[in-house]
Write an enzyme that holds these catalytic residues in place. Structure first.
Site, PDB file in Angstrom:
ATOM      1  N   TYR A 258       0.812  -1.230   0.000  1.00 47.00           N
ATOM      2  CA  TYR A 258       0.000   0.000   0.000  1.00 47.00           C
ATOM      3  C   TYR A 258       0.841   1.273   0.000  1.00 47.00           C
ATOM      4  CZ  TYR A 258      -3.835  -3.155   0.539  1.00 47.00           C
ATOM      5  OH  TYR A 258      -4.732  -4.158   0.304  1.00 47.00           O
TER       6      TYR A 258
ATOM      7  N   GLU B 213      10.749  -4.911  -5.837  1.00 45.86           N
ATOM      8  CA  GLU B 213       9.893  -5.827  -5.058  1.00 45.86           C
ATOM      9  C   GLU B 213      10.535  -7.218  -5.022  1.00 45.86           C
ATOM     10  OE1 GLU B 213       6.924  -5.998  -3.212  1.00 45.86           O
ATOM     11  OE2 GLU B 213       7.493  -8.121  -3.154  1.00 45.86           O
TER      12      GLU B 213
ATOM     13  N   GLY C  95       0.596  -7.023   0.523  1.00 49.84           N
ATOM     14  CA  GLY C  95      -0.506  -7.611   1.277  1.00 49.84           C
ATOM     15  C   GLY C  95      -1.827  -7.610   0.536  1.00 49.84           C
TER      16      GLY C  95
ATOM     17  N   ASN D  28      -4.839 -10.476   1.231  1.00 47.41           N
ATOM     18  CA  ASN D  28      -5.710 -10.079   2.337  1.00 47.41           C
ATOM     19  C   ASN D  28      -7.185 -10.229   1.990  1.00 47.41           C
ATOM     20  OD1 ASN D  28      -6.546  -7.634   1.086  1.00 47.41           O
ATOM     21  ND2 ASN D  28      -4.825  -6.515   1.956  1.00 47.41           N
ATOM     22  N   GLY D  29      -8.019 -10.011   3.023  1.00 50.08           N
ATOM     23  CA  GLY D  29      -9.454 -10.186   2.866  1.00 50.08           C
ATOM     24  C   GLY D  29     -10.142  -8.993   2.232  1.00 50.08           C
TER      25      GLY D  29
ATOM     26  N   VAL E  65      15.956  -6.115  -1.639  1.00 48.54           N
ATOM     27  CA  VAL E  65      16.884  -5.081  -1.166  1.00 48.54           C
ATOM     28  C   VAL E  65      17.512  -5.577   0.132  1.00 48.54           C
ATOM     29  CG1 VAL E  65      17.151  -2.693  -0.435  1.00 48.54           C
ATOM     30  CG2 VAL E  65      15.494  -3.275  -2.228  1.00 48.54           C
TER      31      VAL E  65
ATOM     32  N   GLU F  59     -13.961  -9.033  13.174  1.00 47.17           N
ATOM     33  CA  GLU F  59     -14.404  -9.354  11.817  1.00 47.17           C
ATOM     34  C   GLU F  59     -15.020 -10.757  11.840  1.00 47.17           C
ATOM     35  OE1 GLU F  59     -10.746  -9.208   9.586  1.00 47.17           O
ATOM     36  OE2 GLU F  59     -11.248 -11.050   8.557  1.00 47.17           O
TER      37      GLU F  59
ATOM     38  N   HIS G 278      -1.831  -8.194  10.992  1.00 52.58           N
ATOM     39  CA  HIS G 278      -1.760  -6.725  10.912  1.00 52.58           C
ATOM     40  C   HIS G 278      -0.502  -6.182  11.593  1.00 52.58           C
ATOM     41  CE1 HIS G 278      -6.494  -6.739  10.852  1.00 52.58           C
ATOM     42  NE2 HIS G 278      -5.978  -7.187   9.726  1.00 52.58           N
TER      43      HIS G 278
ATOM     44  N   ASN H 255      -9.049  -3.007  10.621  1.00 50.48           N
ATOM     45  CA  ASN H 255      -8.123  -3.534   9.617  1.00 50.48           C
ATOM     46  C   ASN H 255      -7.367  -2.346   9.008  1.00 50.48           C
ATOM     47  OD1 ASN H 255     -10.876  -4.722   9.825  1.00 50.48           O
ATOM     48  ND2 ASN H 255      -9.784  -6.475   9.017  1.00 50.48           N
TER      49      ASN H 255
ATOM     50  N   PHE I 225      -5.336  -1.357   6.165  1.00 52.88           N
ATOM     51  CA  PHE I 225      -4.746  -0.843   4.920  1.00 52.88           C
ATOM     52  C   PHE I 225      -5.306   0.488   4.435  1.00 52.88           C
ATOM     53  CE2 PHE I 225      -7.495  -4.052   2.470  1.00 52.88           C
ATOM     54  CZ  PHE I 225      -8.263  -3.124   1.782  1.00 52.88           C
TER      55      PHE I 225
HETATM   56  P1  FAE Z   1       2.885  -4.665   2.546  1.00 49.59           P
HETATM   57  O1  FAE Z   1       1.558  -4.659   1.892  1.00 49.59           O
HETATM   58  O2  FAE Z   1       3.225  -5.770   3.473  1.00 49.59           O
HETATM   59  O3  FAE Z   1       3.971  -4.622   1.381  1.00 49.59           O
HETATM   60  C1  FAE Z   1       5.349  -4.716   1.602  1.00 49.59           C
HETATM   61  C2  FAE Z   1       6.002  -5.255   0.330  1.00 49.59           C
HETATM   62  O4  FAE Z   1       7.406  -5.076   0.423  1.00 49.59           O
HETATM   63  C3  FAE Z   1       5.757  -6.744   0.088  1.00 49.59           C
HETATM   64  O5  FAE Z   1       5.311  -6.937  -1.234  1.00 49.59           O
HETATM   65  C4  FAE Z   1       7.122  -7.375   0.324  1.00 49.59           C
HETATM   66  O6  FAE Z   1       7.361  -8.519  -0.484  1.00 49.59           O
HETATM   67  C5  FAE Z   1       8.065  -6.252  -0.050  1.00 49.59           C
HETATM   68  N1  FAE Z   1       9.361  -6.297   0.626  1.00 49.59           N
HETATM   69  C6  FAE Z   1       9.600  -6.488   1.937  1.00 49.59           C
HETATM   70  N2  FAE Z   1      10.935  -6.435   2.221  1.00 49.59           N
HETATM   71  C7  FAE Z   1      11.533  -6.179   1.001  1.00 49.59           C
HETATM   72  C8  FAE Z   1      12.891  -6.016   0.617  1.00 49.59           C
HETATM   73  N3  FAE Z   1      13.902  -6.057   1.520  1.00 49.59           N
HETATM   74  N4  FAE Z   1      13.178  -5.814  -0.695  1.00 49.59           N
HETATM   75  C9  FAE Z   1      12.174  -5.752  -1.618  1.00 49.59           C
HETATM   76  N5  FAE Z   1      10.860  -5.898  -1.292  1.00 49.59           N
HETATM   77  C10 FAE Z   1      10.545  -6.097   0.002  1.00 49.59           C
HETATM   78  O7  FAE Z   1       3.155  -3.311   3.326  1.00 49.59           O
HETATM   79  N6  FAE Z   1      -5.698  -5.449   6.129  1.00 49.59           N
HETATM   80  C11 FAE Z   1      -6.876  -4.830   5.919  1.00 49.59           C
HETATM   81  O8  FAE Z   1      -6.962  -3.601   6.036  1.00 49.59           O
HETATM   82  N7  FAE Z   1      -7.983  -5.559   5.550  1.00 49.59           N
HETATM   83  C12 FAE Z   1      -7.954  -6.917   5.436  1.00 49.59           C
HETATM   84  O9  FAE Z   1      -8.959  -7.552   5.082  1.00 49.59           O
HETATM   85  C13 FAE Z   1      -6.733  -7.587   5.699  1.00 49.59           C
HETATM   86  N8  FAE Z   1      -6.659  -8.941   5.641  1.00 49.59           N
HETATM   87  C14 FAE Z   1      -5.422  -9.546   5.745  1.00 49.59           C
HETATM   88  C15 FAE Z   1      -5.325 -10.929   5.536  1.00 49.59           C
HETATM   89  C16 FAE Z   1      -4.070 -11.536   5.515  1.00 49.59           C
HETATM   90  C17 FAE Z   1      -3.963 -13.029   5.309  1.00 49.59           C
HETATM   91  C18 FAE Z   1      -2.897 -10.763   5.711  1.00 49.59           C
HETATM   92  C19 FAE Z   1      -1.538 -11.385   5.673  1.00 49.59           C
HETATM   93  C20 FAE Z   1      -3.003  -9.389   5.932  1.00 49.59           C
HETATM   94  C21 FAE Z   1      -4.253  -8.777   5.955  1.00 49.59           C
HETATM   95  N9  FAE Z   1      -4.379  -7.402   6.133  1.00 49.59           N
HETATM   96  C22 FAE Z   1      -5.595  -6.798   5.988  1.00 49.59           C
HETATM   97  C23 FAE Z   1      -3.219  -6.565   6.433  1.00 49.59           C
HETATM   98  C24 FAE Z   1      -2.748  -5.731   5.233  1.00 49.59           C
HETATM   99  O10 FAE Z   1      -2.609  -6.553   4.091  1.00 49.59           O
HETATM  100  C25 FAE Z   1      -1.420  -5.048   5.601  1.00 49.59           C
HETATM  101  O11 FAE Z   1      -1.681  -4.208   6.713  1.00 49.59           O
HETATM  102  C26 FAE Z   1      -0.861  -4.232   4.462  1.00 49.59           C
HETATM  103  O12 FAE Z   1      -0.620  -5.025   3.332  1.00 49.59           O
HETATM  104  C27 FAE Z   1       0.421  -3.545   4.884  1.00 49.59           C
HETATM  105  O13 FAE Z   1       0.775  -2.623   3.881  1.00 49.59           O
HETATM  106  P2  FAE Z   1       2.242  -2.070   3.776  1.00 49.59           P
HETATM  107  O14 FAE Z   1       2.266  -1.015   2.747  1.00 49.59           O
HETATM  108  O15 FAE Z   1       2.734  -1.713   5.149  1.00 49.59           O
END
Ligand code: FAE
Length: 537
Positions: free
Chosen positions: A50, A70, A145, A149-150, A280, A391, A476, A514, A516
């Site tokens: 995000y 990525e 994520g 995610n859901g 990275v 949820e 989360h 949640n 995001f």
């Molecule tokens: P994120 O989306 O985790 O993205 C980080 C990216 O950076 C990933 O693609 C990694 O592969 C990449 N990365 C990490 N380290 C490196 C590196 N060293 N070099 C290159 N790439 C790298 O970050 N949240 C909601 O609001 N609603 C939901 O329904 C919900 N359901 C969920 C269900 C599941 C099963 C999971 C796992 C999470 C859920 N979440 C939900 C949480 C939400 O997906 C999460 O808070 C966000 O994705 C976090 O966003 P960020 O931008 O912090």
């Protein structure tokens, strides 16, 4: 898909599709743009979740040449079975990030090991990162994520947002950035008439009446899933995805993940290039002030095939709570970026996540047909003693289970800290099982009430042992580089110029819903300020 696709989205989607079809790991609007030497670019964005996706789009729109790096794959081309992703009930190597066996959150049924499967290691879409007292689920791939995610897209209650992030002007967030984030993400609410009549949400209606019997309030929660598509799935006129047991290992259809929204639009600006399977490993600063990234290119076996040094003038970290915190902690502790704040690595929480199941009476079936996309929650956040936002989750097993499943978000004041393990060159989360106790106590208080009102009991057979409350994993992860502590109030890293954090690591461990939408809205706020004030190009 969203009806409001812009020309940029369409161009970007086409670039992603053709790159996936050709198996490319260097992606841009034109092949020439993607293959141009990337060893020096104005801006680099690490990650593609995000926070990263917002940064990429806004930099691209501002005309700044930007490289997104990525570590995961691009998920856009069908495999041999004609599908991009595998389902939850037949997981294969696509499911998880370099594991020999799947590690699903709900791991047993009647204590039987019937859920997880042996798989061959592969850069699959869901990772479970294990620390001593806590495992963290994260998405890996273009879209982070959003792929796993859901899709639940909730704007937090304003009073709690102000409590958690007092340094952020709530008027602007609620007047501008939350509405902007919701619009860009394609957030919508399930049509209530369909919800009330479809077998696919019987499980949510059962949980709602039981909550009502206990005097608890339920609310519809918005989602980024396309509900028109879901209704066609139900009618049998579209290929099933949410209704086909797909979610934590990816949705083949219907979900507006970031590769369909922000990232497509970012690529469509023509200024953004994306490198996949590129991890990275380190960040340092050159004498001229530019940042230099050490990037390992990996193949499908995880082997490092090349290591690049990429220099940029401005660096945007969107690698998520775990990824960004690890990069900065390593940089500080190895002396690569020694002026980073002592606050890097602090203020982590799992949003008080606890998962649990209740056993219903035989006359109260939850249905063998369950949509994987949650649309309803029990909202007891205003309970001053035990605030909980739970949820109502599906258990899409394809058979009647009589289980009501929940992911409870609680207000846990405990915070974890990351430390740098020099021998392993990794960041380790210090979180003891005792720190999850406040979350369990709050969830128990609410669900004891539910059980009492409905004469039901907890399920003790779902999480691999006899526990009723799964408090050893979270979905989360939040914090590690908290806004206003490790950074200024806009995400500029303390101690350095043109070094920005845009992801969930900014939120201090809890947001009450949640997360995001909040991550996206805060990233929009950061980018608006930084592009107006700083010389990032
Ligand atoms: P994120 O989306 O985790 O993205 C980080 C990216 O950076 C990933 O693609 C990694 O592969 C990449 N990365 C990490 N380290 C490196 C590196 N060293 N070099 C290159 N790439 C790298 O970050 N949240 C909601 O609001 N609603 C939901 O329904 C919900 N359901 C969920 C269900 C599941 C099963 C999971 C796992 C999470 C859920 N979440 C939900 C949480 C939400 O997906 C999460 O808070 C966000 O994705 C976090 O966003 P960020 O931008 O912090």
């Amino acid at each position: 898909m969203a009806a409001n696709l812009t020309r940029r989205h369409i161009l970007g989607l086409a670039a992603l599709q053709s790159a996936a079809a050709l198996g490319l790991t260097r992606i841009g609007l034109t092949p020439a743009a993607a293959t141009t030497s990337a060893d020096q670019v104005p801006a680099v964005v690490v990650g593609s979740g995000y926070g990263a996706a917002v940064a990429a789009l806004r930099l691209g729109e501002a005309g700044i040449r930007t490289l997104v790096v990525e570590m995961g794959r691009l998920w856009d081309a069908p495999a041999g079975d004609g599908r991009v992703y595998c389902s939850m009930t037949s997981p294969d190597r696509r499911s998880m990030w370099f594991k020999h066996r799947t590690e699903a959150p709900l791991s047993t049924f009647l204590w039987l090991d019937v859920i997880n499967r042996d798989i061959s290691p592969y850069p699959g879409v869901l990772d479970r990162v294990r620390y001593p007292g806590m495992s963290v689920y994260v998405g890996r791939g273009v879209g982070g994520g959003s792929l796993v995610n859901g899709g639940i897209a909730v704007t937090p209650p304003r009073a709690y947002f102000e409590e958690v992030l007092p340094g952020v002007d709530a008027d602007t967030m609620y007047g501008s950035y939350f509405p902007l984030a919701n619009r860009m993400l394609g957030t919508a609410t399930v049509p209530s008439a369909w919800f009330e009549s479809t077998e696919w949400y019987a499980y949510a209606r059962v949980a709602r009446s039981q909550a009502q019997r206990a005097g608890l309030k339920t609310v519809f929660v918005p989602n980024v899933y396309d509900f028109d598509y879901m209704q066609r799935e139900a009618a049998g006129t579209a290929t099933k995805s949410a209704l086909g047991q797909e979610v934590i290992y990816g949705n083949n259809f219907g979900k507006r993940s970031l590769d369909k929204t922000y990232l497509a639009a970012a690529l469509g600006t023509g200024n953004v290039t994306l490198h996949t399977l590129s991890h990275v490993r380190a960040v340092t600063q050159d004498t001229d002030g530019s940042y230099v990234l050490t990037v390992d290119r990996i193949d499908d076996t995880g082997a490092v095939t090349a290591t690049d040094e990429i220099a940029c003038r401005s660096l945007f970290l969107g690698a998520g709570s775990l990824g960004t915190t690890e990069l900065l902690l390593r940089a500080r502790e190895t002396g690569a970026l020694p002026r980073l704040s002592g606050e890097v690595g602090r203020g982590w929480g799992g949003n008080g996540n606890v998962m649990l199941g209740r056993a219903n009476h035989v006359w109260n079936p939850t249905g063998s047909h369950q949509s994987t996309i949650p649309v309803m929650a029990i909202d007891a956040w205003s309970d001053s003693k035990n605030p909980v936002f739970a949820e109502i989750a599906p258990l899409p097993a394809g058979i009647e289970t009589w289980v009501s499943l929940y992911l409870a978000i609680t207000k846990n004041p405990e915070r974890g800290t990351f430390t740098y393990d020099a021998a392993q060159d990794t960041a380790v989360l210090n979180w003891s099982s005792g720190q999850s106790a406040p979350s369990v106590a709050a969830a128990k208080a609410l669900f004891d009430r539910m059980n009492w009102a409905n004469a039901t009991i907890y399920r003790h057979d779902l999480f691999g042992d006899t526990r009723a409350f799964a408090d050893d994993f979270c979905y989360h992860p939040l914090g590690g580089c908290v806004l206003g502590r490790a950074t200024d109030t806009y995400g500029r890293a303390a101690g350095y110029e043109r070094l920005y954090i845009t992801d969930g690591s900014l939120i201090p461990g809890s947001i009450g819903v949640n997360p995001f939408v909040t991550i996206t809205a805060l990233a929009e706020r950061t980018m608006a300020r930084v592009l107006a004030e700083d010389d990032v190009g």
